[in-house]
Design a protein around this motif. Sequence first.
Motif, PDB file in Angstrom:
ATOM      1  N   UNK A   1       0.816  -1.213   0.000  1.00  0.00           N
ATOM      2  CA  UNK A   1       0.000   0.000   0.000  1.00  0.00           C
ATOM      3  C   UNK A   1       0.853   1.268   0.000  1.00  0.00           C
ATOM      4  N   UNK A   2       2.018   1.222   0.667  1.00  0.00           N
ATOM      5  CA  UNK A   2       2.822   2.446   0.838  1.00  0.00           C
ATOM      6  C   UNK A   2       4.237   2.291   0.289  1.00  0.00           C
ATOM      7  N   UNK A   3       4.467   1.273  -0.532  1.00  0.00           N
ATOM      8  CA  UNK A   3       5.834   0.999  -0.969  1.00  0.00           C
ATOM      9  C   UNK A   3       6.411   2.175  -1.755  1.00  0.00           C
ATOM     10  N   UNK A   4       5.702   2.695  -2.725  1.00  0.00           N
ATOM     11  CA  UNK A   4       6.205   3.769  -3.593  1.00  0.00           C
ATOM     12  C   UNK A   4       5.465   5.086  -3.357  1.00  0.00           C
ATOM     13  N   UNK A   5       4.929   5.258  -2.164  1.00  0.00           N
ATOM     14  CA  UNK A   5       4.140   6.457  -1.878  1.00  0.00           C
ATOM     15  C   UNK A   5       5.039   7.587  -1.382  1.00  0.00           C
TER      16      UNK A   5
END
Length: 387
Positions: free
Chosen positions: A205-209
């Motif tokens: 969900x937040x890997x490339x955020x």
Amino acid sequence: MPLEAERDPLTDPRLIPSAADTRKVARASLSPPDGCPPTQAGVMDKFRMLFQHFQSSSESVMNGICLLLAVVTVKLYSSFDFNCPCLARYNALYGLGLLLAPPLALFLCGLLANRQSVVMVEEWRRPAGHRRKDPGIIRYMCSSVLQRALAAPLVWILLALLDGKCFVCAFSNSVDPEKFLDFANMTPSQVQFFLAKVPCKEDELVRNSPARKAVSRYLRCLSQAIGWSVTLLLIIAAFLARCLRPCFDQTGFLQRRYWSNYVDLEQKLFDETCCEHARDFAHRCVLHFFASMQSELQARGLHRDNACRSPEPPAVPEPPEVLDSGSGKAHLRAISSREQVDHLLSTWYSRKPPLDLAASPGLCGGGLSHRAPTFALGTRLSQHTDV
């Protein structure tokens, strides 16, 4: 003339090394041999001086233990695998737990490893007796114990703050979303769910955020700022304490330091003397048992064969009092029963003698004598012992 029989080291008290002889042997074993090169001899001399310093100074030993705990703390933190649960309910509990629980355990280990903490409690709780209790000494010992015990916990907390992982995990859900533009299109529930995933950079969900990186960077910078601020405050406080202390009267400090060291050394010497007396008392009991068994066997006629072989009667061990008549241990050998030993220990705890070597020997009937008192065997023990 017949040659003197070879003494048995297990039965002859003259051949049993005392505590002072053991320390002499330890110091002699650390001295360099005659054939050592000059460089090696110098290294051995330095090592021997260092060993004697640590052996004679309890403060040096406690400082060494404190440094060892700090090094162990750094090693534990570097080898610890940090895994934040990334759940809104448990992030704060896990992060604050790792930030505060290990320091508490290290603080208790520091108190347990410091012998002076036990001495401080004993000095605080002991009956006054003939020696008044000085609250200043207890405060000085408490301050010394707390300073050494807090070293390792502070190292852990500062490492955790400078690293930032615990802080990010604990306070990721407490970030104000209005400070970041990426949360403008999210509902409050989505924002809380997203913030709970901030410590887990590998989550899909937040890997490339960019929002996760911004929040993580913000919390990490805040954690490092707190860590460096605490470090700076501790350094400034230590610097001021070291520089400003000579500006004030040192009389009270020197007195408290002296008497705190005295209390520690007095208890050590009492324990060593008790061990020496216990060893001597056990040796005398064993000799007495063998002598009584030998007399019993002779009375039963079980040594008839030996008597036929040798016209000389079997040698009975000499009384220890005769063997050590000039050794200066009469005050130890006079305590020759369990009742006397129990009375001595209870007297030492309940009525310690005053700190006055010139005191009259007639205190409270029993008296305090600092001139190597001698007792007759079987008489009642005096109420006080030597300081």
